[in-house]
Design a protein around this motif. Structure first.
Motif, mmCIF file in Angstrom:
data_model
loop_
_atom_site.group_PDB
_atom_site.id
_atom_site.type_symbol
_atom_site.label_atom_id
_atom_site.label_comp_id
_atom_site.label_asym_id
_atom_site.label_seq_id
_atom_site.Cartn_x
_atom_site.Cartn_y
_atom_site.Cartn_z
ATOM 1 N N LEU A 97 4.867 0.576 15.928
ATOM 2 C CA LEU A 97 3.575 -0.046 16.227
ATOM 3 C C LEU A 97 2.424 0.909 15.902
ATOM 4 O O LEU A 97 1.380 0.484 15.391
ATOM 5 C CB LEU A 97 3.516 -0.462 17.695
ATOM 6 N N ALA A 98 2.606 2.182 16.171
ATOM 7 C CA ALA A 98 1.575 3.162 15.825
ATOM 8 C C ALA A 98 1.381 3.227 14.315
ATOM 9 O O ALA A 98 0.250 3.328 13.821
ATOM 10 C CB ALA A 98 1.953 4.538 16.373
ATOM 11 N N ALA A 99 2.486 3.158 13.557
ATOM 12 C CA ALA A 99 2.390 3.185 12.096
ATOM 13 C C ALA A 99 1.665 1.958 11.566
ATOM 14 O O ALA A 99 0.826 2.054 10.660
ATOM 15 C CB ALA A 99 3.787 3.288 11.492
ATOM 16 N N LEU A 100 1.973 0.779 12.113
ATOM 17 C CA LEU A 100 1.290 -0.442 11.688
ATOM 18 C C LEU A 100 -0.205 -0.373 11.999
ATOM 19 O O LEU A 100 -1.051 -0.796 11.203
ATOM 20 C CB LEU A 100 1.924 -1.656 12.362
ATOM 21 N N HIS A 101 -0.534 0.168 13.164
ATOM 22 C CA HIS A 101 -1.943 0.323 13.537
ATOM 23 C C HIS A 101 -2.643 1.291 12.580
ATOM 24 O O HIS A 101 -3.767 1.028 12.124
ATOM 25 C CB HIS A 101 -2.045 0.833 14.978
ATOM 26 N N ALA A 102 -1.985 2.411 12.252
ATOM 27 C CA ALA A 102 -2.591 3.392 11.353
ATOM 28 C C ALA A 102 -2.770 2.834 9.952
ATOM 29 O O ALA A 102 -3.769 3.110 9.283
ATOM 30 C CB ALA A 102 -1.733 4.655 11.316
ATOM 31 N N LEU A 103 -1.803 2.043 9.485
ATOM 32 C CA LEU A 103 -1.946 1.403 8.178
ATOM 33 C C LEU A 103 -3.185 0.521 8.136
ATOM 34 O O LEU A 103 -3.939 0.514 7.150
ATOM 35 C CB LEU A 103 -0.705 0.566 7.862
ATOM 36 N N GLU A 104 -3.401 -0.223 9.204
ATOM 37 C CA GLU A 104 -4.537 -1.142 9.256
ATOM 38 C C GLU A 104 -5.864 -0.395 9.374
ATOM 39 O O GLU A 104 -6.856 -0.761 8.736
ATOM 40 C CB GLU A 104 -4.365 -2.083 10.449
ATOM 41 N N GLN A 105 -5.886 0.669 10.180
ATOM 42 C CA GLN A 105 -7.142 1.344 10.479
ATOM 43 C C GLN A 105 -7.467 2.505 9.541
ATOM 44 O O GLN A 105 -8.636 2.794 9.298
ATOM 45 C CB GLN A 105 -7.106 1.864 11.925
ATOM 46 N N CYS A 106 -6.429 3.184 9.015
ATOM 47 C CA CYS A 106 -6.656 4.414 8.255
ATOM 48 C C CYS A 106 -6.175 4.344 6.815
ATOM 49 O O CYS A 106 -6.470 5.255 6.027
ATOM 50 C CB CYS A 106 -5.973 5.590 8.953
ATOM 51 N N GLY A 107 -5.393 3.330 6.477
ATOM 52 C CA GLY A 107 -4.897 3.225 5.111
ATOM 53 C C GLY A 107 -3.472 3.723 4.963
ATOM 54 O O GLY A 107 -2.932 4.382 5.849
ATOM 55 N N PRO A 108 -2.838 3.448 3.822
ATOM 56 C CA PRO A 108 -1.403 3.727 3.642
ATOM 57 C C PRO A 108 -1.048 5.198 3.601
ATOM 58 O O PRO A 108 0.090 5.565 3.896
ATOM 59 C CB PRO A 108 -1.086 3.056 2.296
ATOM 60 N N ASP A 109 -2.001 6.076 3.224
ATOM 61 C CA ASP A 109 -1.648 7.485 3.121
ATOM 62 C C ASP A 109 -1.906 8.257 4.414
ATOM 63 O O ASP A 109 -1.835 9.489 4.432
ATOM 64 C CB ASP A 109 -2.393 8.145 1.963
ATOM 65 N N ALA A 110 -2.201 7.554 5.514
ATOM 66 C CA ALA A 110 -2.358 8.220 6.802
ATOM 67 C C ALA A 110 -1.034 8.887 7.175
ATOM 68 O O ALA A 110 0.021 8.271 7.132
ATOM 69 C CB ALA A 110 -2.769 7.225 7.875
ATOM 70 N N THR A 111 -1.105 10.160 7.520
ATOM 71 C CA THR A 111 0.081 10.912 7.916
ATOM 72 C C THR A 111 0.104 11.036 9.430
ATOM 73 O O THR A 111 -0.843 11.563 10.032
ATOM 74 C CB THR A 111 0.083 12.316 7.276
ATOM 75 N N LEU A 112 1.166 10.541 10.039
ATOM 76 C CA LEU A 112 1.280 10.540 11.494
ATOM 77 C C LEU A 112 2.039 11.783 11.961
ATOM 78 O O LEU A 112 3.085 12.124 11.407
ATOM 79 C CB LEU A 112 2.016 9.296 11.974
#
Length: 479
Positions: A97-112
């Motif tokens: 869920l955190a990854a899906l949220h980051a994809l939506e808010q920060c873009g695909p290259d967001a590194t978690l």
């Protein structure tokens, strides 16, 4: 963009009676007065590219967590979004869920950078350097975990067998994830030098994690997408719908993804690390030891005793002629345990829960969105609490069917509504709230207010609260 993700929660079993389900280990304060959650946020802020830190936690911990974050001088609460779980779940749903949220808010290259909130790391410079090594691997498409060099043959941790070095990058391919071993096997792991402890910290691009989940656990990613879609676009805090959230499989990220994905790397840590998983671990690192190996937090008198750890919130503890004990006094509960059997504390909690004993869940001081209350007396004919209400906060508009209440302000000025009347209640003034009468209390000032609440009747359970309005979105009849 490096986005730290803090996972915060817990069952409150291994460090009872300080840690309880309503106040789990991340909120536990160490000898320096800081909580493990605060220390985790501090590490995260040092690495976040723009001050953004995403937190996944339980709904019941949201306000307590916000208070911890607000105390950090470098925290901008507007850059600290929350994903709130309506019930306990494992780490795979939380991370996906955190990854899906980051994809939506920060873009695909967001590194978690995924950080559990109950770890203790003291060497922050070494941690930052290792996190950057992991981020470089993640940018190359690897799913990265952090491995801790074993200091002893621990049987309570999972291990990682390290494979070949990754060409051009500072890390090792994962050879295998290994379950918690027996003593003999753990000794062979340590002797080989090829194994590290699995820390439970991870680093990966959001798109790489989601792509891996599509292959290794399609049921997890499908349920997470449905859960995420229902709240997409909502402002923080995002509280997931209970039915959709519970439809997600209860599985760890290790089992669901890391152990099955093809490109998984490990960064052998150069930093110190402890998950503080038992009172023995606490006793080994908290407070200075005397000549006999005793460590004390609080007040204690020790006579001819060795290698004991004593922690007391308020009362004096005396130990005479004992050794290798953990003694923890929280005011409403006392733990006495052999240091070498501290892992069995969770069996105590199991028994308390089997009898629905309140001490498995709550302390005498209970935290609420508006402040806290401390139970001073709990008898058959009355219940007495000391309430602390934070500036600008307000209790729900409510009534009780089975009890009346008396409020006496001891410090500050409260705004009170009883029935249709509203008035100010100053220090050393009292008010009476009859049974079945709508009432509310508010702090209109810029300082905490303190008051004594005396409940009279034949039932004092927290479920005797009928909420008519509530600023904090709590459901009817829930404290």
């Amino acid at each position: 963009m490096l986005v730290p993700v803090i996972l915060s929660g817990g069952a409150g079993t291994r460090l009872w009676p300080v840690s309880r389900s309503a106040y789990p280990k991340p909120f536990m304060r160490l000898g320096d007065g800081q909580s493990l959650l605060y220390k985790t946020l501090d590490r995260a802020l040092r690495l976040s590219d723009d001050g953004t830190v995403l937190t996944v936690t339980g709904r019941d911990y949201y306000f307590l967590t916000r208070d911890e974050y607000a105390a950090h001088p470098d925290a901008d609460l507007d850059k600290l979004p929350f994903l709130l779980e309506p019930a306990g779940r494992n780490t795979a749903p939380a991370v996906v869920l955190a990854a899906l949220h980051a994809l939506e808010q920060c873009g695909p290259d967001a590194t978690l950078l995924v950080l559990p909130a109950d770890h203790l790391i003291r060497d922050l410079d070494a941690f930052a350097a290792d996190a950057r090594r992991a981020a470089a691997l993640a940018q190359d498409g690897w799913l990265v975990t952090f491995g801790i060099r074993p200091t002893h043959p621990e049987t309570g941790f999972g291990y990682i067998r390290m494979g070949a070095a990754i060409e051009g990058l500072d890390g090792r391919a994962v050879g295998a994830f290994v379950e918690k071993p027996n003593r003999e096997t753990a000794e062979s792991y340590v002797a080989s030098g090829d194994y590290v402890w699995n820390s439970g910290m991870f680093c990966f691009r959001a798109d790489a994690l989601v792509a891996a989940a599509e292959v290794t656990c399609p049921d997890v990613i499908a349920a997470a997408r449905a859960c995420h879609a229902s709240e997409s676009g909502q402002a923080s805090p995002i509280e997931f719908a209970r039915e959709l959230f519970l439809a997600q499989p209860d599985i760890s990220i290790d089992y669901a993804i890391m152990e099955r994905a093809p490109r998984v790397a490990v960064v052998p840590a150069t930093f110190d690390w402890s998950d503080i998983g038992s009172w023995k671990a606490v006793s080994d690192m908290d407070a200075e030891a005397d000549d006999a190996g005793n460590r004390v937090r609080g007040q204690a008198v020790i006579v001819e005793s060795e290698n004991c750890y004593i922690q007391s919130d308020s009362r004096m503890v005396a130990a005479v002629g004992v050794k290798d004990l953990v003694i923890v006094d929280t005011g409403d509960a006392v733990l006495v345990a052999d240091r070498n059997r501290a892992q069995q504390v969770k069996l105590v909690v199991d028994r308390l829960r089997a009898t629905n004993h309140q001490s498995a869940t709550f302390h005498t001081t209970v935290h609420r969105p508006w402040g806290s209350y401390t139970i001073l007396e709990d008898a058959d004919d009355c219940k007495v609490k000391r309430l602390t209400v934070k500036p600008g906060h307000v209790l729900s508009l409510q009534l009780h069917n089975k009890r009346s209440e008396h409020w006496t302000v001891v410090h500050g000025t409260a705004k009170v509504r009883i029935g249709e009347k509203e008035f100010l209640l100053n220090a050393n003034e009292s008010a009476y709230i009859p049974m079945n009468t709508v009432h509310r209390l508010e702090n209109p000032t810029d300082r905490d207010i303190h008051l004594i609440e005396v409940q009279c009747g034949d039932y004092f359970g927290e479920d005797d609260i009928v909420r008519l309005e509530d600023r904090y979105g709590r459901v009817k009849a829930k404290a």
